[in-house]
Design an enzyme around this catalytic site. Structure first.
Site, mmCIF file in Angstrom:
data_model
loop_
_atom_site.group_PDB
_atom_site.id
_atom_site.type_symbol
_atom_site.label_atom_id
_atom_site.label_comp_id
_atom_site.label_asym_id
_atom_site.label_seq_id
_atom_site.Cartn_x
_atom_site.Cartn_y
_atom_site.Cartn_z
ATOM 1 N N ASP A 120 -174.827 6.060 79.672
ATOM 2 C CA ASP A 120 -173.536 5.673 80.247
ATOM 3 C C ASP A 120 -173.329 6.102 81.702
ATOM 4 O OD1 ASP A 120 -172.040 8.236 78.113
ATOM 5 O OD2 ASP A 120 -172.918 8.460 80.111
ATOM 6 N N HIS B 119 -183.247 7.763 77.946
ATOM 7 C CA HIS B 119 -183.147 6.441 77.317
ATOM 8 C C HIS B 119 -182.684 5.367 78.296
ATOM 9 C CE1 HIS B 119 -182.519 8.799 73.304
ATOM 10 N NE2 HIS B 119 -183.779 8.752 73.663
ATOM 11 N N CYS C 35 -186.306 -7.153 84.204
ATOM 12 C CA CYS C 35 -186.990 -8.322 83.654
ATOM 13 C C CYS C 35 -187.649 -7.913 82.335
ATOM 14 C CB CYS C 35 -188.059 -8.799 84.653
ATOM 15 S SG CYS C 35 -189.131 -10.085 83.985
ATOM 16 N N GLY D 20 -173.768 17.924 71.814
ATOM 17 C CA GLY D 20 -173.296 16.609 71.378
ATOM 18 C C GLY D 20 -174.378 15.651 70.960
HETATM 19 C C1 BV8 Z 1 -190.402 6.333 70.324
HETATM 20 C C2 BV8 Z 1 -180.708 3.641 74.209
HETATM 21 C C3 BV8 Z 1 -192.756 6.088 70.253
HETATM 22 C C4 BV8 Z 1 -180.317 2.316 73.652
HETATM 23 C C5 BV8 Z 1 -181.341 5.014 72.297
HETATM 24 C C6 BV8 Z 1 -189.968 3.847 62.833
HETATM 25 C C7 BV8 Z 1 -190.298 2.821 63.699
HETATM 26 C C8 BV8 Z 1 -190.229 2.972 65.073
HETATM 27 C C9 BV8 Z 1 -189.816 4.178 65.617
HETATM 28 C C10 BV8 Z 1 -189.479 5.177 64.731
HETATM 29 C C11 BV8 Z 1 -189.548 5.046 63.368
HETATM 30 N N1 BV8 Z 1 -189.160 6.213 62.798
HETATM 31 C C12 BV8 Z 1 -188.814 7.096 63.770
HETATM 32 C C13 BV8 Z 1 -189.031 6.480 64.938
HETATM 33 C C14 BV8 Z 1 -188.814 7.050 66.238
HETATM 34 C C15 BV8 Z 1 -187.436 6.584 66.722
HETATM 35 C C16 BV8 Z 1 -186.388 7.445 66.055
HETATM 36 O O1 BV8 Z 1 -186.260 8.596 66.373
HETATM 37 N N2 BV8 Z 1 -185.630 6.869 65.107
HETATM 38 C C17 BV8 Z 1 -184.603 7.652 64.442
HETATM 39 C C18 BV8 Z 1 -183.399 6.761 64.171
HETATM 40 C C19 BV8 Z 1 -185.196 8.235 63.182
HETATM 41 N N3 BV8 Z 1 -187.450 6.831 68.140
HETATM 42 C C20 BV8 Z 1 -187.845 5.852 68.960
HETATM 43 O O2 BV8 Z 1 -188.099 4.716 68.609
HETATM 44 C C21 BV8 Z 1 -188.004 6.274 70.409
HETATM 45 N N4 BV8 Z 1 -189.280 5.850 70.874
HETATM 46 O O3 BV8 Z 1 -190.414 7.140 69.435
HETATM 47 O O4 BV8 Z 1 -191.538 5.785 70.895
HETATM 48 C C22 BV8 Z 1 -192.912 5.086 69.143
HETATM 49 C C23 BV8 Z 1 -193.129 3.765 69.490
HETATM 50 C C24 BV8 Z 1 -193.333 2.845 68.458
HETATM 51 C C25 BV8 Z 1 -193.290 3.246 67.108
HETATM 52 C C26 BV8 Z 1 -193.035 4.589 66.790
HETATM 53 C C27 BV8 Z 1 -192.831 5.512 67.800
HETATM 54 C C28 BV8 Z 1 -186.923 5.636 71.253
HETATM 55 C C29 BV8 Z 1 -185.583 6.228 70.894
HETATM 56 C C30 BV8 Z 1 -184.538 5.777 71.922
HETATM 57 C C31 BV8 Z 1 -183.572 4.811 71.267
HETATM 58 N N5 BV8 Z 1 -182.508 4.460 72.248
HETATM 59 N N6 BV8 Z 1 -180.431 4.671 73.225
HETATM 60 C C32 BV8 Z 1 -178.813 2.169 73.573
HETATM 61 O O5 BV8 Z 1 -178.070 3.139 73.786
HETATM 62 O O6 BV8 Z 1 -178.384 1.036 73.296
HETATM 63 S S1 BV8 Z 1 -181.010 6.248 71.213
HETATM 64 C C33 BV8 Z 1 -179.351 6.402 70.921
HETATM 65 O O7 BV8 Z 1 -179.275 7.444 69.965
HETATM 66 C C34 BV8 Z 1 -178.511 6.885 72.090
HETATM 67 O O8 BV8 Z 1 -179.225 7.104 73.278
HETATM 68 C C35 BV8 Z 1 -177.988 8.226 71.566
HETATM 69 O O9 BV8 Z 1 -177.776 9.148 72.577
HETATM 70 C C36 BV8 Z 1 -179.151 8.591 70.754
HETATM 71 C C37 BV8 Z 1 -179.127 9.793 69.884
HETATM 72 O O10 BV8 Z 1 -177.963 9.826 69.219
HETATM 73 P P1 BV8 Z 1 -176.953 11.004 69.667
HETATM 74 O O11 BV8 Z 1 -176.868 11.041 71.152
HETATM 75 O O12 BV8 Z 1 -177.334 12.255 68.985
HETATM 76 O O13 BV8 Z 1 -175.631 10.412 69.166
HETATM 77 P P2 BV8 Z 1 -175.145 10.383 67.663
HETATM 78 O O14 BV8 Z 1 -174.075 9.365 67.595
HETATM 79 O O15 BV8 Z 1 -176.306 10.305 66.753
HETATM 80 O O16 BV8 Z 1 -174.517 11.853 67.443
HETATM 81 C C38 BV8 Z 1 -173.385 12.239 68.198
HETATM 82 C C39 BV8 Z 1 -173.265 13.731 68.006
HETATM 83 O O17 BV8 Z 1 -172.176 14.174 68.794
HETATM 84 C C40 BV8 Z 1 -172.958 14.127 66.577
HETATM 85 O O18 BV8 Z 1 -173.773 15.235 66.210
HETATM 86 C C41 BV8 Z 1 -171.483 14.564 66.629
HETATM 87 O O19 BV8 Z 1 -171.203 15.614 65.726
HETATM 88 C C42 BV8 Z 1 -171.386 15.056 68.040
HETATM 89 N N7 BV8 Z 1 -170.044 15.010 68.629
HETATM 90 C C43 BV8 Z 1 -169.034 14.145 68.349
HETATM 91 N N8 BV8 Z 1 -167.970 14.438 69.140
HETATM 92 C C44 BV8 Z 1 -168.339 15.492 69.920
HETATM 93 C C45 BV8 Z 1 -169.648 15.853 69.600
HETATM 94 N N9 BV8 Z 1 -170.300 16.860 70.206
HETATM 95 C C46 BV8 Z 1 -169.617 17.558 71.144
HETATM 96 N N10 BV8 Z 1 -168.355 17.269 71.515
HETATM 97 C C47 BV8 Z 1 -167.679 16.251 70.919
HETATM 98 N N11 BV8 Z 1 -166.415 15.981 71.287
#
Ligand code: BV8
Length: 248
Positions: A108, A123, A131, A191
């Site tokens: 953001d 990210h 592109c 966060g």
């Molecule tokens: C990779 C950009 C190598 C886009 C994002 C199976 C197939 C393929 C891949 C995988 C697989 N299994 C696992 C993987 C790896 C995968 C992964 O980790 N998956 C997860 C879901 C299990 N990762 C990837 O694919 C990464 N690449 O590994 O490459 C590879 C290549 C091919 C095959 C395998 C491996 C790429 C990951 C990047 C994805 N892109 N964003 C977009 O935004 O549109 S990630 C997205 O999630 C955001 O960037 C976000 O930041 C991120 C993480 O989430 P959080 O930031 O933690 O946010 P979330 O909502 O989850 O949590 C919020 C937290 O805030 C909570 O804890 C809450 O309690 C807290 N909170 C709330 N309010 C507050 C607070 N904290 C403080 N103050 C508050 N007020």
């Protein structure tokens, strides 16, 4: 591991005596700016879509217009938001520490708007467009009709310059983040649900390299049990208090 709702005095002492701090932020730090966290239920038209399904190359392949519209909606949402006291406190902490590296999973741009320098965007950034064929950044593509803009060079679809699930993170960006996690004395994870790899491994890597790891989150996460300290609370409240204790 100590879980507390206020700031343990040991945390202040450790931070005050540290030279190199690394920080990892996730969607939670932008929540108080009105940007829904990644796992928050999407609102309105997007409520029926799972962001984990939309933020993928496959989704864009299958329906580029749907994915492009989702990002336009999110850009609109974020454009109306401001950095909050959590973002601003990190700017103060950056000035305090001799060495400071801010790593974010967020796309953001709110850290930069707050004044943070040298932000490592693991990210990418939702406001940059590239592109889809060769990744070249295209500035400000105008597509009056609202349909997915095409690359002026090769006519491939343009896409947001963010890392989708299943895509590798930019190698140099990840390398810089890993190096900071390896050498820092204190690592603050703020966060993030600590679920998305490889970002989620950074605090554990810091721990394994001897850093003190502090977590700030209203909920517990997979990091909580191993963190040196875990503070339950909102970033917009805890970070200004922490900065106040350390700097003044
Ligand atoms: C990779 C950009 C190598 C886009 C994002 C199976 C197939 C393929 C891949 C995988 C697989 N299994 C696992 C993987 C790896 C995968 C992964 O980790 N998956 C997860 C879901 C299990 N990762 C990837 O694919 C990464 N690449 O590994 O490459 C590879 C290549 C091919 C095959 C395998 C491996 C790429 C990951 C990047 C994805 N892109 N964003 C977009 O935004 O549109 S990630 C997205 O999630 C955001 O960037 C976000 O930041 C991120 C993480 O989430 P959080 O930031 O933690 O946010 P979330 O909502 O989850 O949590 C919020 C937290 O805030 C909570 O804890 C809450 O309690 C807290 N909170 C709330 N309010 C507050 C607070 N904290 C403080 N103050 C508050 N007020």
């Amino acid at each position: 591991m100590a879980v507390s709702i206020n700031i343990p005095v040991e945390v202040v002492d450790i931070l005050k005596s540290s030279q190199f701090a690394a920080v990892l932020t996730g969607a939670g730090i932008s929540a108080e700016s009105g940007v829904p966290t990644f796992r928050d239920a999407q609102t309105g038209l997007w409520a029926k879509y799972d962001p984990l399904q939309l933020a993928t190359p496959e989704a864009f392949q299958n329906d580029p217009q749907l994915v492009w519209d989702w990002y336009l909606w999110r850009r609109e949402l974020i454009s109306g938001s401001q950095p909050n006291p959590g973002h601003l406190a990190l700017v103060d902490l950056e000035a305090f520490f001799p060495e400071f590296t801010l790593i974010t999973q967020n796309v953001d741009g709110l850290h930069q708007s707050a004044g943070s320098m040298g932000v490592i965007e693991l990210h990418g950034n939702i406001f940059r467009t590239k592109c889809s064929r060769d990744g070249r950044i295209i500035s400000d593509p105008r597509e009056p009709s609202g349909s997915v803009p095409l690359c002026p060079e090769c006519s491939s679809y343009l896409r947001p310059d963010v890392v989708w699930f299943g895509e590798n993170l930019p190698a140099d960006t990840l390398k810089t983040a890993l190096e900071a996690a390896r050498v820092c004395e204190v690592f603050i994870s703020i966060g993030t649900s600590t679920l998305v790899e490889p970002s989620a491994s950074l605090p554990f890597f810091a721990l394994d390299n001897g850093a003190t790891v502090l977590e700030i989150n209203p909920q517990s996460t997979p990091l909580t049990q191993r963190a040196s300290f875990s503070i339950r609370g909102d970033a917009g409240e805890i970070l200004p208090a922490l900065a106040d204790e350390i700097i003044n």
